[in-house]
Design an enzyme around this catalytic site. Structure first.
Site, PDB file in Angstrom:
ATOM      1  CD  GLU A  79      68.037 -14.814  25.508  1.00 23.14           C
ATOM      2  OE1 GLU A  79      67.145 -13.956  25.564  1.00 23.14           O
ATOM      3  OE2 GLU A  79      69.255 -14.538  25.539  1.00 23.14           O
ATOM      4  N   GLY A 176      87.663 -31.048  46.962  1.00 26.13           N
ATOM      5  CA  GLY A 176      88.754 -30.524  47.776  1.00 26.13           C
ATOM      6  C   GLY A 176      89.617 -29.569  46.950  1.00 26.13           C
TER       7      GLY A 176
END
Ligand SMILES: Cc1cc2nc3c(=O)[nH]c(=O)nc-3n(C[C@H](O)[C@H](O)[C@H](O)COP(=O)(O)OP(=O)(O)OC[C@H]3O[C@@H](n4cnc5c(N)ncnc54)[C@H](O)[C@@H]3O)c2cc1C
Length: 217
Positions: A79, A176
């Site tokens: 996992e 941005g």
């Protein structure tokens, strides 16, 4: 579904007395609650589950009673490795999107790809992704070969997921204001990265496993 249940409440230490029980979702006493409103991973539901006097036949016991924790342990290496692979894959996608964006976005009359800060940031991140890829590839081969790489997989789980969190943040910065908008996948990448250091065993737990395997107890 498989429920991990403490079938012997008095068993000690706490990880003893745990069993795996198959519970069909149409059993009397089982109820699904609300879907939880998560920060990320919006494509998957995470719901409350309630078990009120929910009874199942003994035949629904998976494996032997009281050995549930041991069974879970045998799957944790895989996992956690899968999380590492997913983290690196996500990093690569975020990086590719960002490289494409910085070439097209212009500021101060030139593409932001032309600024040394952009180049250095992306060069550093690309280097770290390559390092992570090499590590998880090696562990994948070892895991498939049946080796015990619990220590190394724990290292990969914490390191790749921390990289993913940092990388998505750095990439979002390069977008941005657009990076903060949901229509740009980097915002989703950033939100989805947060849980990677938490589930499948938190990164603090990963470091405890590594320390233990180093004989530091
Ligand atoms: C979206 C999502 C999906 C999930 N899916 C599954 C799933 O499919 N199956 C499943 O079993 N679980 C699942 N989980 C649960 C997840 O594995 C746990 O949230 C995680 O293991 C942390 O446990 P906790 O939430 O109880 O945190 P806590 O144990 O309360 O930890 C809180 C903080 O304390 C720190 N901490 C705790 N103990 C120590 C210690 N000894 N030393 C140092 N620091 C410590 C932790 O690292 C963490 O930073 C899921 C969680 C989420 C958010």
């Amino acid at each position: 579904m498989i429920v991990v249940a403490k079938t012997d409440p008095d068993a000690s230490p706490p990880h003893r007395g745990i069993s795996l029980i198959l519970v069909e979702t149409d059993r009397a006493g089982f109820e699904r609650g609300r879907n939880l409103d998560k920060l990320g991973l919006k494509g998957q539901d995470t719901s409350e589950l309630f078990f009120n006097e929910c009874r199942v036949p003994v035949a629904n016991l998976l494996g032997q009673e009281g050995r549930g924790f041991r069974y879970l342990m045998t799957q944790l290496q895989q996992e956690r490795l899968v999380i590492g692979v997913g983290s690196i894959a996500s990093c690569k996608r975020s990086l590719e999107d960002t490289v494409a964006y910085v070439k097209e976005r212009e500021a101060f009359g030139k593409p932001i790809a032309g600024f040394q800060n952009t180049q250095f940031k992306l060069a550093e991140l690309a280097t770290e992704v390559e390092i992570g890829q090499t590590f998880v590839d090696r562990l994948m081969a070892a895991h498939v070969a049946g080796e015990d790489v619990v220590r190394e997989v724990s290292m990969a789980k914490w390191w790749t997921t921390e990289l993913q969190k940092r990388l998505t943040g750095e990439c979002l910065q390069l977008f941005g204001g657009y990076g903060f908008m949901r229509e740009y996948p980097i915002s989703t990448d950033y939100a989805d990265a947060a849980v990677q250091t938490i589930y499948a065993g938190t990164n603090e737990i990963m470091k405890m496993i590594i320390a233990r395997r180093m004989g530091l107890e």
